[in-house]
Design a protein around this motif. Structure first.
Motif, PDB file in Angstrom:
ATOM      1  N   ARG A  66     -35.743  24.586 -14.133  1.00 44.55           N
ATOM      2  CA  ARG A  66     -36.606  23.643 -13.869  1.00 44.55           C
ATOM      3  C   ARG A  66     -36.710  22.868 -12.538  1.00 44.55           C
TER       4      ARG A  66
ATOM      5  N   ALA B   4     -33.285  14.795 -16.637  1.00 43.49           N
ATOM      6  CA  ALA B   4     -33.964  15.953 -17.088  1.00 43.49           C
ATOM      7  C   ALA B   4     -33.048  17.086 -17.730  1.00 43.49           C
ATOM      8  N   GLY B   5     -31.821  17.081 -17.445  1.00 44.20           N
ATOM      9  CA  GLY B   5     -30.882  17.944 -18.008  1.00 44.20           C
ATOM     10  C   GLY B   5     -30.811  17.564 -19.190  1.00 44.20           C
TER      11      GLY B   5
ATOM     12  N   VAL C  55     -31.547  22.881 -13.894  1.00 46.28           N
ATOM     13  CA  VAL C  55     -32.334  21.914 -13.337  1.00 46.28           C
ATOM     14  C   VAL C  55     -31.919  21.553 -11.954  1.00 46.28           C
TER      15      VAL C  55
END
Length: 226
Positions: A18, A57-58, A196
């Motif tokens: 990602r 985000a993680g 990520v």
């Protein structure tokens, strides 16, 4: 001598890997930290801003369970909460740059340590030290290491976690900067891991430095650059 071909990573993007949205703000932050003339204060400040984005985000990739709460108006809100335990695992020393942002978001989070150093001649990683929660096999792990070049260090860290019973699908690798060579090496061996990252560089040079690159992240962050 023919230069090695940069591997294709299209099949990993959006699934195993990602990439943070490449907004103008993110590119502006990267512009500061990639400048070889940037001072340490500038480098640390702008790096921490990116690391916070990566941590958030993680965390968003972890499992959640339904959780209902009552709002101040007395109404029910059908919300979510983390479904199980979490711990961070820092790959020393550069990974320590990411600990503060994880602790700021998740106060009291357990953090384990793995020391892996790359031989400057052979470029091969060597494991020197581990200190991890005894119940790590039952937890979801945020693996923290800002740089993934050849992928050797990441593979060694994942081997340590796997040997302790951590399923690879329970690992989210929070990474600052990487290259196709590292992505292909790690995702080829661990297809269920999630990575990520904020930047995917063009390639590695013959000395295994990323291009265009960022230099030695740990040295620049901690002020020990030579």
């Amino acid at each position: 001598m023919t230069a090695p071909t940069t591997p294709s990573i299209e099949k990993y993007l959006g699934t195993s890997v990602r990439l943070l949205p490449q907004t103008g703000q993110l590119r502006a932050l990267h512009t500061v930290i990639r400048d070889r003339d940037a001072g340490r204060e500038e480098f640390v400040h702008h790096s921490r801003r990116i690391i916070r984005l990566l941590i958030e985000a993680g965390l968003g990739l972890l499992p959640f369970a339904p959780h209902e709460v009552r709002t101040p108006t007395g109404e029910a809100y059908q919300g979510l909460r983390f479904a199980s335990g979490l711990c961070g695992v820092t790959v020393l020393r550069a990974g320590e740059s990411m600990e503060g942002e994880l602790r700021a978001v998740c106060p009291g989070v357990r953090i384990g340590k793995i020391l892996i150093q790359r031989d400057e001649t052979t470029k091969r990683p060597h494991l020197y030290y581990t200190s991890l929660p005894s119940d790590i096999a039952e937890r979801h792990v945020l693996l923290l290491d800002p740089v993934m070049a050849t992928g050797g260090t990441a593979l060694s860290a994942l081997q340590v976690l796997g040997d302790l019973g951590v399923p690879e699908e329970n690992v989210v690798f929070v990474n600052f900067i990487t290259v196709p060579e590292g992505i292909a090496a790690v995702c080829g061996r661990h297809p269920r891991i999630r990575i990520v990252t904020s930047a995917i560089e063009e390639r590695l040079n013959e000395s295994a430095w990323m291009l265009p690159g960022i230099g030695d992240f740990g040295d620049r962050y901690f002020g020990t650059d030579r």
